[in-house]
Design a protein around this motif. Structure first.
Motif, mmCIF file in Angstrom:
data_model
loop_
_atom_site.group_PDB
_atom_site.id
_atom_site.type_symbol
_atom_site.label_atom_id
_atom_site.label_comp_id
_atom_site.label_asym_id
_atom_site.label_seq_id
_atom_site.Cartn_x
_atom_site.Cartn_y
_atom_site.Cartn_z
ATOM 1 N N HIS A 174 32.297 22.114 44.181
ATOM 2 C CA HIS A 174 32.847 23.428 43.861
ATOM 3 C C HIS A 174 31.862 24.548 44.169
ATOM 4 N N GLU A 175 30.647 24.441 43.629
ATOM 5 C CA GLU A 175 29.632 25.470 43.829
ATOM 6 C C GLU A 175 28.314 24.825 44.233
ATOM 7 N N ARG A 214 24.116 26.110 44.992
ATOM 8 C CA ARG A 214 23.085 27.141 45.154
ATOM 9 C C ARG A 214 21.790 26.447 45.552
ATOM 10 N N THR A 221 23.161 34.114 35.066
ATOM 11 C CA THR A 221 23.676 33.475 36.278
ATOM 12 C C THR A 221 22.605 32.686 37.012
ATOM 13 N N SER A 229 27.899 21.910 41.463
ATOM 14 C CA SER A 229 28.976 21.562 40.537
ATOM 15 C C SER A 229 30.101 20.880 41.305
ATOM 16 N N ARG A 249 34.983 19.810 35.412
ATOM 17 C CA ARG A 249 33.857 20.269 36.213
ATOM 18 C C ARG A 249 32.559 19.711 35.646
ATOM 19 N N ARG A 265 28.148 20.998 50.388
ATOM 20 C CA ARG A 265 28.584 22.400 50.417
ATOM 21 C C ARG A 265 29.943 22.487 49.732
ATOM 22 N N PRO A 266 30.368 23.683 49.330
ATOM 23 C CA PRO A 266 31.678 23.804 48.680
ATOM 24 C C PRO A 266 32.793 23.225 49.552
ATOM 25 N N LYS A 285 37.258 24.221 35.508
ATOM 26 C CA LYS A 285 37.139 25.103 36.670
ATOM 27 C C LYS A 285 37.481 26.548 36.321
ATOM 28 N N HIS A 299 33.638 32.115 39.840
ATOM 29 C CA HIS A 299 32.179 32.077 39.877
ATOM 30 C C HIS A 299 31.532 33.012 38.857
ATOM 31 N N TRP A 323 29.972 32.444 34.443
ATOM 32 C CA TRP A 323 28.847 31.509 34.467
ATOM 33 C C TRP A 323 28.622 30.822 33.128
ATOM 34 N N ARG A 345 30.608 27.652 33.072
ATOM 35 C CA ARG A 345 30.009 26.668 33.970
ATOM 36 C C ARG A 345 28.810 25.967 33.329
#
Length: 287
Positions: A124-125, A127, A140, A148, A156, A170-171, A204, A207, A210, A213
Motif C-alpha cells: 500500500h505505502e 517510504r 508522519t 505497509s 493493513r 513499491r505501491p 486502509k 495517506h 497517519w 496507519r
C-alpha cells in the motif's frame, strides 16, 4: 378267587386314600413338610506366598525398558482461511505484550533481520527515505522508512524503523506471506534506540491519516499465535469490528502534535576588550 378280588379292592382303596390325602378334604388344612435349616459352610481363602528367588547378593538382571512410539504432532485448529507469518524471519526477537503509548508492538531484533509480509496481499505505502527530525518530531515521519501491506483479509500491516526497503517493493506490488519487504533498522524516532521493527495493525485509509496507519489493534496476541505455530489466527474480525465502532477515520487522540521549531536564542554581544596599562617602574628598574 375270592382272595384275589379282595386284594384288588384293597389296592384301589389305598390309591384313593393317597389321592384324597394329597388333594386334601374341603375345610381341612393340608400338612406341609418343614425344611431343616442348612448351615453355611465358609471355605477359607487360600494363602498365596510369593517365592523370592535367592540371588545370593547378585544384582537383578538388566531388563530393557520398553520403548514408546514417537509422539504424533497434531497441528493447531484452523481458525481462518488465511495463512500468516511472524513478521521477522530467521532472527531472535523479543517484544512487549502490553500497550505502550499507542496500539503497536516494538519487535526487538538485530540490524539487517528480514521484515516479511505477514500475509498475502498488496503493498500500500512505501517510504525509502528517513525524514524524521527530532527538532520537529512530525507524526508522519516517526516511523522513518516503512512498508505497509493491505492483506487479502482486508487488514493493513505496517513495518517501520527499517534500515532499507527490499528491491522491487513499491505501491501496488503483490506479495506473498513470508516475502521479504525490508530490513530491520532504527530509522525515524528510533534513531537513539536499539534496532527494532515497528509493527502495527489497522485498516486502509488515505495517506494523510497517519495516526491510523501507526496502529489501532493490539497485535501481540496474533504475534504469539503466529510465532508458536498457529498460523491461522486472524485479526480480521477484531479489526473490522473496531473500524465499525470508531468509524473509518477517527480523530487523532495520542501524540498528535508536532513540535514547533524553536528559534535559536539571540547571540549575546561580545564584551569589548579592556585596554592594558603599562606600569612605569622608574629609571632604576630599567636596564
Amino acid at each position: 378267587m375270592r382272595s384275589g378280588h379282595i386284594l384288588r379292592l384293597t389296592a384301589i382303596g389305598g390309591a384313593a386314600f393317597l389321592t384324597c390325602a394329597c388333594s386334601g378334604a374341603p375345610g381341612v388344612a393340608t400338612p406341609r413338610l418343614k425344611a431343616e435349616p442348612v448351615m453355611a459352610v465358609s471355605t477359607p481363602t487360600p494363602v498365596v506366598t510369593a517365592t523370592i528367588p535367592d540371588t545370593n547378593g547378585a544384582p537383578p538382571p538388566n531388563v530393557p525398558r520398553p520403548t514408546a512410539e514417537e509422539p504424533t504432532w497434531v497441528p493447531p485448529p484452523k481458525i481462518s482461511k488465511y495463512t500468516y507469518t511472524f513478521p521477522v524471519a530467521d532472527c531472535r526477537t523479543d517484544y512487549a505484550r502490553e500497550l505502550l503509548v499507542v496500539p503497536k508492538s516494538t519487535i526487538w531484533a538485530n540490524r539487517g533481520c528480514a521484515f516479511v509480509s505477514p500475509v498475502d496481499g498488496v503493498v500500500h505505502e512505501v517510504r525509502k527515505s528517513d525524514p524524521w527530525n527530532p527538532a520537529t518530531d512530525r507524526g508522519t515521519a516517526r516511523e522513518g522508512r516503512f512498508v505497509s501491506v493491505i492483506g487479502k483479509d482486508g487488514v493493513r500491516y505496517l513495518g517501520g524503523h527499517l534500515e532499507s526497503v527490499a528491491d522491487g517493493i513499491r505501491p501496488g506490488t503483490k506479495v506473498k506471506s513470508g516475502q521479504e519487504l525490508g530490513r530491520v533498522g532504527n530509522s525515524g524516532d528510533a534513531r537513539r534506540t536499539a534496532t527494532n521493527l515497528y509493527f502495527a495493525i489497522s485498516w486502509k485509509t488515505g495517506h494523510r491519516y497517519w495516526w491510523i496507519r501507526r496502529g489501532m489493534v493490539n497485535p501481540w496476541n496474533y504475534l504469539d499465535a503466529w510465532y508458536n505455530g498457529n498460523r491461522t489466527l486472524s485479526p480480521q474480525a477484531e479489526t473490522m469490528a473496531l473500524r465499525k465502532k470508531k468509524k473509518v477515520t477517527p480523530p487523532c487522540e495520542t501524540r498528535c502534535e508536532s513540535r514547533s521549531p524553536q528559534a535559536p536564542p539571540p547571540a549575546k554581544p561580545r564584551p569589548k576588550p579592556r585596554p592594558t596599562k603599562t606600569l612605569d617602574l622608574g629609571p632604576h628598574h630599567q636596564r
